[in-house]
Design a protein around this motif. Structure first.
Motif, PDB file in Angstrom:
ATOM      1  N   ASP A 179       6.706  42.178  31.948  1.00  0.00           N
ATOM      2  CA  ASP A 179       6.491  41.610  33.354  1.00  0.00           C
ATOM      3  C   ASP A 179       7.516  41.768  34.205  1.00  0.00           C
ATOM      4  O   ASP A 179       7.411  42.203  35.567  1.00  0.00           O
ATOM      5  N   TYR A 180       9.030  41.806  33.677  1.00  0.00           N
ATOM      6  CA  TYR A 180      10.202  42.063  34.609  1.00  0.00           C
ATOM      7  C   TYR A 180       9.950  43.377  35.142  1.00  0.00           C
ATOM      8  O   TYR A 180      10.286  43.894  36.186  1.00  0.00           O
ATOM      9  N   LEU A 181       9.777  44.536  34.109  1.00  0.00           N
ATOM     10  CA  LEU A 181       9.685  45.901  34.527  1.00  0.00           C
ATOM     11  C   LEU A 181       8.531  46.376  35.550  1.00  0.00           C
ATOM     12  O   LEU A 181       8.864  47.080  36.162  1.00  0.00           O
ATOM     13  N   GLN A 182       7.446  45.384  35.671  1.00  0.00           N
ATOM     14  CA  GLN A 182       6.430  45.660  36.541  1.00  0.00           C
ATOM     15  C   GLN A 182       6.943  45.353  37.954  1.00  0.00           C
ATOM     16  O   GLN A 182       6.626  45.943  38.794  1.00  0.00           O
ATOM     17  N   LYS A 183       7.745  44.290  38.051  1.00  0.00           N
ATOM     18  CA  LYS A 183       8.385  43.882  39.355  1.00  0.00           C
ATOM     19  C   LYS A 183       9.553  44.498  39.853  1.00  0.00           C
ATOM     20  O   LYS A 183       9.885  44.059  40.974  1.00  0.00           O
ATOM     21  N   ASN A 184      10.312  44.959  38.893  1.00  0.00           N
ATOM     22  CA  ASN A 184      11.615  45.327  39.180  1.00  0.00           C
ATOM     23  C   ASN A 184      12.003  46.688  38.416  1.00  0.00           C
ATOM     24  O   ASN A 184      11.511  46.809  37.434  1.00  0.00           O
ATOM     25  N   ARG A 185      12.945  47.499  39.060  1.00  0.00           N
ATOM     26  CA  ARG A 185      13.256  48.865  38.843  1.00  0.00           C
ATOM     27  C   ARG A 185      14.755  48.407  38.446  1.00  0.00           C
ATOM     28  O   ARG A 185      15.623  47.961  38.992  1.00  0.00           O
ATOM     29  N   VAL A 186      15.073  48.597  37.112  1.00  0.00           N
ATOM     30  CA  VAL A 186      16.541  48.582  36.563  1.00  0.00           C
ATOM     31  C   VAL A 186      17.157  49.956  36.267  1.00  0.00           C
ATOM     32  O   VAL A 186      16.441  50.808  36.415  1.00  0.00           O
ATOM     33  N   ARG A 187      18.408  49.890  36.544  1.00  0.00           N
ATOM     34  CA  ARG A 187      19.129  51.297  36.318  1.00  0.00           C
ATOM     35  C   ARG A 187      19.664  51.287  35.012  1.00  0.00           C
ATOM     36  O   ARG A 187      20.183  52.175  34.933  1.00  0.00           O
ATOM     37  N   SER A 188      19.504  50.409  34.046  1.00  0.00           N
ATOM     38  CA  SER A 188      20.065  50.624  32.636  1.00  0.00           C
ATOM     39  C   SER A 188      19.540  49.497  32.034  1.00  0.00           C
ATOM     40  O   SER A 188      19.161  48.598  32.195  1.00  0.00           O
ATOM     41  N   ILE A 189      19.610  49.800  30.696  1.00  0.00           N
ATOM     42  CA  ILE A 189      19.141  48.955  29.589  1.00  0.00           C
ATOM     43  C   ILE A 189      19.970  47.679  29.706  1.00  0.00           C
ATOM     44  O   ILE A 189      19.372  46.508  29.542  1.00  0.00           O
ATOM     45  N   LYS A 190      21.134  47.830  29.871  1.00  0.00           N
ATOM     46  CA  LYS A 190      22.238  46.755  30.114  1.00  0.00           C
ATOM     47  C   LYS A 190      21.923  45.754  31.051  1.00  0.00           C
ATOM     48  O   LYS A 190      21.857  44.551  31.167  1.00  0.00           O
ATOM     49  N   GLU A 191      21.526  46.327  32.336  1.00  0.00           N
ATOM     50  CA  GLU A 191      21.101  45.418  33.396  1.00  0.00           C
ATOM     51  C   GLU A 191      19.832  44.823  33.161  1.00  0.00           C
ATOM     52  O   GLU A 191      19.853  43.489  33.589  1.00  0.00           O
ATOM     53  N   LEU A 192      18.895  45.258  32.392  1.00  0.00           N
ATOM     54  CA  LEU A 192      17.841  44.596  31.938  1.00  0.00           C
ATOM     55  C   LEU A 192      18.166  43.434  30.969  1.00  0.00           C
ATOM     56  O   LEU A 192      17.641  42.317  31.176  1.00  0.00           O
ATOM     57  N   ALA A 193      18.907  43.602  30.348  1.00  0.00           N
ATOM     58  CA  ALA A 193      19.536  42.576  29.122  1.00  0.00           C
ATOM     59  C   ALA A 193      19.961  41.766  29.961  1.00  0.00           C
ATOM     60  O   ALA A 193      19.991  40.326  29.709  1.00  0.00           O
TER      61      ALA A 193
END
Lengths: 145, 100
Positions: free
Chosen positions: A85-99
């Motif tokens: 769900d988060y990745l559908q709505k947001n682009r992250v620059r790293s796994i750390k940022e996602l965490a």
């Protein structure tokens, strides 16, 4: 019961797929030769050739994964759906940022992404030195038949 | 033109990978590969395709090397899925005539 996961296959994805095959095999001609020679020994080369031939003619693409039982839900629990769900709505620059965005431990997120990648729910895209998770899912349908 | 890729889970570690390429309503190419997951990744057991307009079935050994091949009539995914669901890993022990 049937669960259908429809993947996101937009123009950008198709372009990337064609580029990936060109990088792997050099050209459509060389891939065609390889397919003719190795058609029996290496079936994936034949599929890659037919795929690249179609994509180079501007073919559209659809991708789906189908389950006829509940097994997908042992992979796709609450926390992994949250990641999707988060990745559908947001682009992250790293796994750390996602965490950090999901207030999750890096190690746990990394494990979840590994499992989800294996199921082709996400892909890991190279971004400089980082590998960035991107959702591949457009839609999940549950059909009670 | 349209490419349709499907992965059908027969069981947790058994799948059919399907590719169909259509030119309008005409199916130009298909491949349906029954694969089982091993420690080294997905390994093909049996595969039906019509590469170079020659519909055939291939069977592979435990290392993924081609064992034998036989010409077949054109196949449809529904038919292959039914066959795979019935026989699953026993496909590896069946005669090619039964798979054609």
């Amino acid at each position: 019961m049937k669960v259908i996961i429809r993947n996101r296959v937009d123009g950008e994805y198709v372009h990337e797929k064609a580029d990936e095959l060109m990088r792997k095999y050099g050209s459509l001609d060389s891939l065609g030769q390889k397919a003719s020679i190795e058609k029996c020994a290496s079936p994936s080369v034949v599929d890659d050739y037919e795929l690249l031939k179609a994509l180079s003619k501007g073919a559209e693409m659809e991708e789906e994964t189908i389950f006829h039982d509940y097994s997908i839900f042992s992979v796709l629990g609450e926390t992994r759906v949250e990641i999707l769900d988060y990745l559908q709505k947001n682009r992250v620059r790293s796994i750390k940022e996602l965490a950090s965005a999901l207030s999750r431990d890096y190690k746990n997120i990394y494990y979840d992404l590994t499992v989800m990648r294996r199921m082709e729910l996400i892909s890991m895209v190279k971004n400089g030195k980082e590998r960035v998770p991107v959702s591949r899912v457009k839609r999940i349908e549950i059909l009670f038949e | 033109m349209k490419v349709l890729k499907k992965r059908i889970y027969i069981h947790r570690n058994e799948i059919i990978d399907s590719i169909e390429i259509y030119d309008g309503s005409r199916r130009k190419y298909y491949s349906y590969t029954y694969m089982v997951e091993t420690k080294r990744g997905w390994r093909p057991y049996v595969r039906w395709d019509n590469f170079q307009q020659q519909p055939h079935v291939d069977r592979y050994d435990e290392n993924g090397a081609l064992l034998e091949q036989m010409n077949t009539p054109e196949k449809e995914l529904d038919e292959i899925e039914r066959l795979v669901r019935i026989f699953r890993r026993n496909l590896a022990a069946m005669s090619l005539e039964d798979l054609a």
